[in-house]
Design a protein around this motif. Structure first.
Motif, PDB file in Angstrom:
ATOM      1  N   GLN A  62     -20.517  16.301  64.604  1.00 21.91           N
ATOM      2  CA  GLN A  62     -19.967  17.591  65.353  1.00 21.91           C
ATOM      3  C   GLN A  62     -20.924  18.532  65.782  1.00 21.91           C
ATOM      4  N   TRP A  66     -20.815  19.641  69.619  1.00 16.72           N
ATOM      5  CA  TRP A  66     -20.737  21.367  70.054  1.00 16.72           C
ATOM      6  C   TRP A  66     -21.788  21.502  70.929  1.00 16.72           C
ATOM      7  N   GLU A  90     -16.287  25.432  60.770  1.00 16.43           N
ATOM      8  CA  GLU A  90     -16.407  25.241  62.184  1.00 16.43           C
ATOM      9  C   GLU A  90     -17.325  26.613  62.531  1.00 16.43           C
ATOM     10  N   TRP A  91     -17.636  27.671  61.673  1.00 12.94           N
ATOM     11  CA  TRP A  91     -18.662  28.436  62.056  1.00 12.94           C
ATOM     12  C   TRP A  91     -20.075  27.823  61.772  1.00 12.94           C
ATOM     13  N   ALA A  94     -20.671  25.820  64.863  1.00 12.08           N
ATOM     14  CA  ALA A  94     -21.090  26.411  66.097  1.00 12.08           C
ATOM     15  C   ALA A  94     -22.377  27.200  66.090  1.00 12.08           C
ATOM     16  N   LEU A 146     -12.448  29.965  66.561  1.00 12.09           N
ATOM     17  CA  LEU A 146     -13.212  28.981  65.398  1.00 12.09           C
ATOM     18  C   LEU A 146     -11.955  28.068  65.038  1.00 12.09           C
ATOM     19  N   GLU A 147     -10.926  28.247  64.827  1.00 14.99           N
ATOM     20  CA  GLU A 147      -9.866  27.252  64.419  1.00 14.99           C
ATOM     21  C   GLU A 147      -9.719  26.152  65.330  1.00 14.99           C
ATOM     22  N   VAL A 149     -12.277  24.850  67.204  1.00 15.32           N
ATOM     23  CA  VAL A 149     -13.454  24.081  67.372  1.00 15.32           C
ATOM     24  C   VAL A 149     -13.394  22.560  67.181  1.00 15.32           C
ATOM     25  N   GLY A 150     -12.757  22.056  66.231  1.00 16.50           N
ATOM     26  CA  GLY A 150     -12.585  20.542  65.876  1.00 16.50           C
ATOM     27  C   GLY A 150     -12.029  19.952  67.035  1.00 16.50           C
TER      28      GLY A 150
END
Length: 161
Positions: A62, A66, A90-91, A94, A146-147, A149-150
């Motif tokens: 991941q 990113w 996700e934070w 990132a 953020l929610e 990102v995946g």
């Protein structure tokens, strides 16, 4: 209550984090994730009813995705991004992916007011805002929730660095 924890072998006396070894830089730590084959979680995210674990290889994949996503957004080494949100996997993705890509990350507490974020943006001239969808802002800036990102990184290949 939501908690994000990184895990390895030994527990630190002072924090909720565990450390197997000491790494000189975050990039060095991220590089070791690629070689870990254990199925034990290195990071877990707890919600009220469930825990979501991530292995080292999943986290590494991941992070690389990113980095590819940042390339697609034309964010390059030395650029600045704002990271405004709550504690979640996700934070971490990132943040770690941006640092590994050479991007300057300005983390902002989720409780910060919009006016404060605008002052920071004016000062650092960020090229991207990564924030929780629950935080409202009218900044004229590329924004990634953020929610999401995946979902946003899922289509990018996980090439080795």
């Amino acid at each position: 209550m939501k908690v994000l924890m990184l895990r390895t072998k030994k527990r630190s006396k002072h924090t909720n984090m565990s450390f197997k070894e000491t790494y000189a830089t975050l990039n060095e730590l991220i590089g070791t994730l690629h070689y870990r084959t254990s199925t034990k979680p290195v990071m877990s995210y707890r919600t009220e009813f469930r825990t979501f674990p991530s292995t080292a290889s999943e986290l590494y994949t991941q992070i690389i995705q990113w980095m590819e996503f940042l390339c697609a957004l034309k964010i390059k080494k030395g650029d600045t991004i704002l990271l405004w949100g709550h504690n979640c996997p996700e934070w971490a993705i990132a943040y770690l992916g941006s640092v590994a890509h050479g991007v300057i990350v300005v983390p902002i507490d989720a409780t910060a007011q919009e006016d404060f974020v605008k002052k920071i943006q004016k000062e650092v001239a960020a090229k991207l805002l990564v924030k929780s969808r629950y935080l409202r802002t009218d900044l004229d800036l590329k924004t990634v929730n953020l929610e999401e990102v995946g979902y946003r990184i899922a289509s990018f290949p996980a090439r080795s660095t």
